[in-house]
Design a protein around this motif. Structure first.
Motif: not given
Length: 371
Positions: A74-77, A84-89, A295-296
């Protein structure tokens, strides 16, 4: 004279414009809250330009193929949707033990994430403590209700989906013996158990149901042992609500199927559609899964928070009516049209209030007495 007068008026207008611009900049600087703290999500109705969100897993881990993994997806989506970038956003912190909960939550606060999720009811004490110490950071707790104006509690009607899983199990079993494997015994997993038993007994009041708890959400070896004992006792359908412990249930069912392809043993997955976990040499031991769309939920709450509408202090409950709870029909060979039709009938009865699904031991006892 005319030229000098024109220049004076022009200078005055420019001066007024600069003053107004300065006032406007000051107002915008305070939109994020008192003191312009970088952890604020922005004032109500205003989205932050640098919003960030993270989550802390429970001991099952981010790749548990169940609850934590669904949250992370859910956060990746959300990250993909908002550039957003993984590790920062967006990011996650893995917990290997309960002692990591407070440490991980506090670290994410120091990294200035605007919204921080605790995934699972086991994180409640740590999350409440860290949230109280950091009132300018927003927190979300999944699967339990926490106290705090800067905490949103996210819950689900797991008992309703588990009821439908029980219906499917009772219709599929050839031995009239089914099983339930829970992770840690507590009010939450009792909701799964109560709904499952109620659904199965609504189909067959005399069905035998073996209920066991592994006392861990991260003990695949114990899940495999419990499943082995159940299958050896003629149980042919097992529903697990045990996180990564359920990986052991799947492993045992696949071992049996591999050694004896004609033997019908089934697993009902949880949280995600666990169809892939049951695949083995052209066959599949996953009957269905009670899909809980964590995830939703985490995506929706993150969006609300980014838009300045953080629902602090509220309890957000998701169920069948939100399509956040459902029964997977991926395995069409196992979930036959007759079973799917029956499941849909019971789903309609729940939705229109004809059936009130029990969520506690006491409610289940009352429900069974009415059958």
């Amino acid at each position: 004279m005319k030229n000098r007068r024109f220049l004076l008026i022009l200078a005055l207008l420019l001066s007024i414009g600069l003053v107004l611009a300065a006032c406007g900049s000051s107002d915008e600087g305070e939109a994020g809250g008192e003191g312009g703290d970088s952890n604020e999500s922005g004032g109500e109705g205003e989205a932050s330009d640098d919003f960030s969100v993270a989550m802390v897993t429970d001991v099952g881990g981010v790749d548990d193929k169940s609850f934590n993994q669904s949250s992370w997806e859910g956060l990746q989506a959300f990250g993909d949707e908002n550039g957003l970038e993984e590790g920062e956003g967006y990011d996650y912190a893995q917990s290997d033990s309960e002692g990591d909960y407070t440490t991980n939550l506090s670290r994410l606060v120091r990294q200035d994430f605007n919204l921080i999720y605790g995934i699972g009811y086991l994180l409640q004490p740590a999350l409440e403590e860290v949230a109280e110490q950091n009132p300018d950071t927003n927190f979300g707790l999944v699967d339990s209700v926490a106290e705090g104006d800067n905490i949103v509690s996210i819950t689900f009607k797991e008992h309703e989906g588990s009821f439908l899983a029980g219906v499917a199990a009772a219709l599929k079993t050839e031995t009239d013996k089914i099983g339930f494997v829970g992770g840690e015994d507590g009010d939450l997993i009792r909701k799964f158990e109560s709904g499952y038993v109620a659904g199965a007994k609504s189909i067959n009041p005399d069905i035998e149901i073996d209920i066991q708890y592994a006392e861990s959400f991260a003990a695949a070896d114990k899940g495999k042992l419990i499943a082995s004992n159940m299958y050896n006792n003629d149980i042919d359908v097992i529903y697990h609500a045990s996180g990564a412990t359920g990986n052991g249930v799947f492993a045992q069912a696949k071992d049996i199927k591999q050694n004896n392809p004609d033997e019908n043993v089934w697993v009902i997955g949880v949280d995600r559609d666990q169809h892939e976990e049951g695949e083995i040499e052209g066959q599949n031991v996953t009957l269905t899964s009670m899909v809980k769309r964590v995830d939703i939920a985490v995506n929706e709450v993150a969006t609300l928070t980014m838009d300045g509408d953080f629902p602090g202090g509220e309890v957000m409950e998701y169920g069948l009516e939100d399509d956040a709870i459902s029964i997977a029909t991926t395995n069409e060979d196992a979930m036959t049209e007759d079973i799917v039709s029956e499941v849909e009938d019971w789903k309609e009865k729940i939705a229109n209030g004809e059936v009130e699904v029990p969520s506690t031991d006491e409610e289940l006892e009352e429900f069974e007495s009415s059958l």
